[in-house]
Design an enzyme around this catalytic site. Structure first.
Site, mmCIF file in Angstrom:
data_model
loop_
_atom_site.group_PDB
_atom_site.id
_atom_site.type_symbol
_atom_site.label_atom_id
_atom_site.label_comp_id
_atom_site.label_asym_id
_atom_site.label_seq_id
_atom_site.Cartn_x
_atom_site.Cartn_y
_atom_site.Cartn_z
ATOM 1 N N TYR A 100 33.594 48.388 49.482
ATOM 2 C CA TYR A 100 33.575 48.574 48.025
ATOM 3 C C TYR A 100 33.183 50.012 47.656
ATOM 4 O O TYR A 100 33.832 50.669 46.852
ATOM 5 C CB TYR A 100 32.596 47.563 47.420
ATOM 6 C CG TYR A 100 32.228 47.795 45.988
ATOM 7 C CD1 TYR A 100 33.042 47.329 44.960
ATOM 8 C CD2 TYR A 100 31.056 48.473 45.641
ATOM 9 C CE1 TYR A 100 32.704 47.532 43.625
ATOM 10 C CE2 TYR A 100 30.709 48.682 44.311
ATOM 11 C CZ TYR A 100 31.528 48.211 43.315
ATOM 12 O OH TYR A 100 31.191 48.415 42.000
ATOM 13 N N TYR A 148 32.928 47.195 30.235
ATOM 14 C CA TYR A 148 31.643 46.525 30.300
ATOM 15 C C TYR A 148 31.274 45.974 28.909
ATOM 16 O O TYR A 148 32.135 45.431 28.231
ATOM 17 C CB TYR A 148 30.561 47.471 30.863
ATOM 18 C CG TYR A 148 31.034 48.181 32.095
ATOM 19 C CD1 TYR A 148 31.392 47.468 33.237
ATOM 20 C CD2 TYR A 148 31.182 49.562 32.121
ATOM 21 C CE1 TYR A 148 31.842 48.097 34.377
ATOM 22 C CE2 TYR A 148 31.632 50.210 33.257
ATOM 23 C CZ TYR A 148 31.966 49.476 34.382
ATOM 24 O OH TYR A 148 32.416 50.111 35.497
ATOM 25 N N SER A 183 34.896 52.922 39.214
ATOM 26 C CA SER A 183 35.286 51.555 38.847
ATOM 27 C C SER A 183 36.757 51.403 38.489
ATOM 28 O O SER A 183 37.264 50.290 38.420
ATOM 29 C CB SER A 183 34.458 51.062 37.657
ATOM 30 O OG SER A 183 33.129 50.859 38.058
ATOM 31 N N LYS A 210 38.733 49.395 40.722
ATOM 32 C CA LYS A 210 38.698 47.930 40.678
ATOM 33 C C LYS A 210 40.023 47.353 40.182
ATOM 34 O O LYS A 210 40.395 46.233 40.533
ATOM 35 C CB LYS A 210 37.566 47.466 39.747
ATOM 36 C CG LYS A 210 36.182 47.828 40.259
ATOM 37 C CD LYS A 210 35.107 47.549 39.198
ATOM 38 C CE LYS A 210 33.740 47.979 39.709
ATOM 39 N NZ LYS A 210 32.700 47.858 38.660
ATOM 40 N N VAL A 233 32.326 55.314 36.200
ATOM 41 C CA VAL A 233 31.167 56.165 35.913
ATOM 42 C C VAL A 233 31.377 57.607 36.342
ATOM 43 O O VAL A 233 30.545 58.475 36.053
ATOM 44 C CB VAL A 233 29.853 55.633 36.550
ATOM 45 C CG1 VAL A 233 29.418 54.352 35.890
ATOM 46 C CG2 VAL A 233 29.996 55.497 38.043
#
Lengths: 305, 305, 305, 305
Positions: free
Chosen positions: C192, C240, C65, C68, C258
């Protein structure tokens, strides 16, 4: 039929007591929490006018949410279909005291049998009169329906719930904040708590349900078309998020209360009251549900064929 | 009764067409979106073996979600009550394609009639066999139930939905992520889309429902106890978040599809199929719902008294 | 400062390894699940151009992530503020792969750092070019930012996630059903998954973050105003539903993956990469979070005073 | 700097008044609803001890939710980190008065700046003392922090909110039902409403924030580590579901109130109070937000680089 049914009820009473998996009484109303769960009573009012019973059928219990059927009946009698502008008639898919859907749906409760919905119907009934008169109207409806004047509010239970009913206090204030409450929150809540604290025996409750079942000879306290609608609502929403399970297993409309009672309607055939104080995971009486299932199956009373 | 019913249906057909408030066809399946909404058909299969019809009762339409009743019937026939470990039987209180509750309940759909639930029953049916064999089983069930072999899948509709059914693709992958899918997502989804794309006439569908209604002389494709359970599920969840409204107005179990069809069951009395492609806000046929209400009222068929 | 920091990092590395409470690697990507959690690396790129390291700072790990941040940087570089019509910039208050809010907010993800939001930014980046070119753009951005061409996609991880990433497959189809996806779901998802599967060392990642930290001498891959906005987003949504906890304890913007990595930005002072594969309850690296907290405290780097 | 800042503030005041897009005052507290929205004031307390102002900087306004920062400061001073067992520190992703998440998270509010969370911190502060003493503690904290004894409660506002604050009455009863309230609901609610009704001028509020900003010479009313944590919470949750937008645009921690005030902290640089009564869609002051954005940009105060 009466004799056969009588024998069946005696056997059912014995089986239920032998089973022993009573569940636990409602713990959030202190006065109800201390009731011995190992009790069971049943009364069946038939189309021939007879009432067949077994077990603790003459013991008074707190009808709690079952009173919502009768307060709704009073509202339907007074303002009819207009009530549906303030409350829906769909299953909530959530617990009886959930506040979640209320936020998403801007203060219009999903149906009149979850607490928020019953607060709205109580509020409607209260509009233009005192709490005392409102409670009298509901009790008089029950007395007329049961043809029995010995029906009263258990003030100890009402007091107990008043002191600890914070969830309902939250709901009623929440409704007020959305503009879906006409009276002061504490007045509506007080009236609601008191009609939930009505106590009745299985015999009284079974007799009070005769008009809803459309039995011949029942006092004409409600029009047949309205009785059908009460049955539809009980079938869809009568047991909170266990309504589907109840319909599936029993196949009859019914309404439960956390006092352990269930009013069960076999349209045109019977009005049944069952009581056992221990509850299952949905907050419905564990043994009364089981008894309802066995009774409906034995009698072939399912409305589903 | 047949003659009276016949006259009533002809009048009903005329009234529905005169009303003209047809609603709009489902817009999310391109192939269905272009159907003329101004159509209406009805077929009533009675206990005496006769089928009374009016309007476009012999026109084929896409049964869509009504197929969920029959795929569930097949699953109940094969594995029985075990299916309830994978899917619940409570109202969802949400739209037919909602993914929300699925997250809160860890991938176990609320009931077999919302899309997620029907994907699970389809997945169960698919386990251990090919999509082709699974579809054959469902179609053969329908043919046997209707005693009519001329029942087929409309491949244009299946293709149309395959190309645009992203919501269902989301649901099936979501189920897989929770471990509640035994087969590859695309296989389960493809099988589901194809059984939804079965096309039938009102006459065929009414005949296919006779066993669920428990009519004498119906082919014994499903055990009576299971038929009762299908009816309970249809009553509680057959019209998505309009199920309460339907039960309240019509008083009979039924199942709608976005193709505009409704299968309506009057236990022991009749199996009814109604079709009109325009939908109301809940995604159920607007005119078929109205017709169901009038028919049930005229015939006094409400299960609620 | 370099020498003191060097000594601190060596002590930190020793303490982390002595602590031993590693957490568990991500279990939903099989290829990541088998990594030994007892690993730790850290690299700190300073304003003076030096990079100070300790532990496994040269070991490649899956940035997941953290990618991102860089795909969003590419989008901001290409279309700027327009991206906010498709994705929000508020905390979600929910897990990284939650689908729930997406339904309530009609397919507009809360922010670009939850999976649904990153799928949207990837989709935007993909529009008008091939997946291969899109991935090249992201990797070239990273290579330019890190001034290091030895940055690649780990195809085994990409393959592993492709085979089991049903939750993301659900999200991408769900976005498509709301009309918030311009490309075919499988193309956007594939792109992605591949940029999440980029592998980097702590040294490479710390160097890649220098422009975001606004360090003197960093390659000018992003405008300062845009870098500030990335930092704001990382602060609010970078971890998150553990973002508040991270801001509270560490006081610096950061983004976790992760794979166990965290990119930590001390504006105008340092760009930090920390890696340890075991995760805490929020899905963020347990030991990298602890190391970030101790580093920020030791250096007095909190942006909050 | 003071002179330049003074000129900037005068220009800012003129621009804001020329803009004229004031938003609307909070409508749910009658007493606040009637305030003229076309007002604007700003005060900036700097590290050099000076306070620079423009507009209505000496006009008293209702600080409302800004008081939550100071009641939390009092709680942190008294019981420290223990408070986090009763309330979280994550963004809620929902409106300030949402009750929804409270149900899902069993009565533990997401953070101390949504209403439910502030009710919990107020309740903690109230435990073991009277409402009067509790309010004295909060007001004395403010007076000491601002070095100004002329800070009081506006009893008309408190009275107005007491009469119509049903949403907060719902929240406090709901918390009680989950066991996350130590005092009687009406006592906690009353204390909460009264500290929200404190009125201050921009000058007073800017001075009261100096300790949180860690300015030299500020009264030592709060330990620096605790001040940093307040800033982290303000950054993440200070503007309800507009917190991300605020962080993105302004880049500084802040806390808004529905009275139209914003307390803005530039750590180690300045404590700023801005007031304009008209609100934007998130319930934050429209013009105070705009002024905060322009001030932070002009001064280069963003904590994000």
């Amino acid at each position: 039929m009466t004799t056969d049914l009588g024998r069946f009820l005696i056997r059912l009473d014995r089986e239920i007591r032998a089973d022993g998996d009573w569940g636990a009484p409602a713990d959030y109303i202190p006065e109800l929490a201390r009731i011995d769960p190992a009790q069971f009573g049943i009364a069946v009012a038939l189309a021939d006018g007879s009432v067949v019973t077994a077990g603790d059928a003459d013991k008074r219990f707190s009808i709690q949410s079952i009173s919502k059927v009768f307060s709704l009946a009073c509202v339907l009698g007074r303002i009819g279909e207009q009530i549906w502008t303030r409350v829906g008639r769909e299953s909530s898919g959530a617990r009886f005291d959930s506040i979640l859907l209320l936020e998403r749906e801007h203060g219009r409760p999903r149906n009149p049998f979850i607490n928020a919905g019953a607060l709205v119907t109580t509020d409607e009934l209260l509009t233009g009169r005192t709490p005392r008169d409102t409670l009298s109207e509901i009790i008089n409806f029950l007395r007329a329906a049961a043809e029995d004047d010995d029906i009263h509010i258990d003030k100890t239970v009402a007091q107990s719930e008043t002191e600890t009913g914070w969830r309902n206090a939250a709901l009623v204030n929440y409704l007020k904040s959305f503009g879906n409450l006409k009276n002061a929150p504490e007045e509506t809540l007080g009236t609601y708590i008191h009609h939930c604290a009505i106590e009745m025996t299985c015999v009284q409750l079974a007799r009070a349900g005769r008009a809803i079942a459309g039995l011949p000879g029942a006092p004409s306290v409600i029009a047949p078309a309205k009785a059908r609608r009460l049955n539809a609502l009980m079938m869809l929403c009568g047991h909170y998020d266990g309504s589907g399970d109840f319909a599936f297993r029993v196949g009859l409309p019914g309404k439960s209360g956390v006092g352990g009672g269930i009013l069960l309607i076999a349209p045109r055939r019977a009005s049944v009251a069952i009581w056992s104080p221990g509850l299952n995971v949905y907050g419905n009486s564990q043994m009364a549900t089981l008894a309802a299932e066995r009774l409906a199956q034995h009698m072939g009373w399912s409305v589903f064929g």
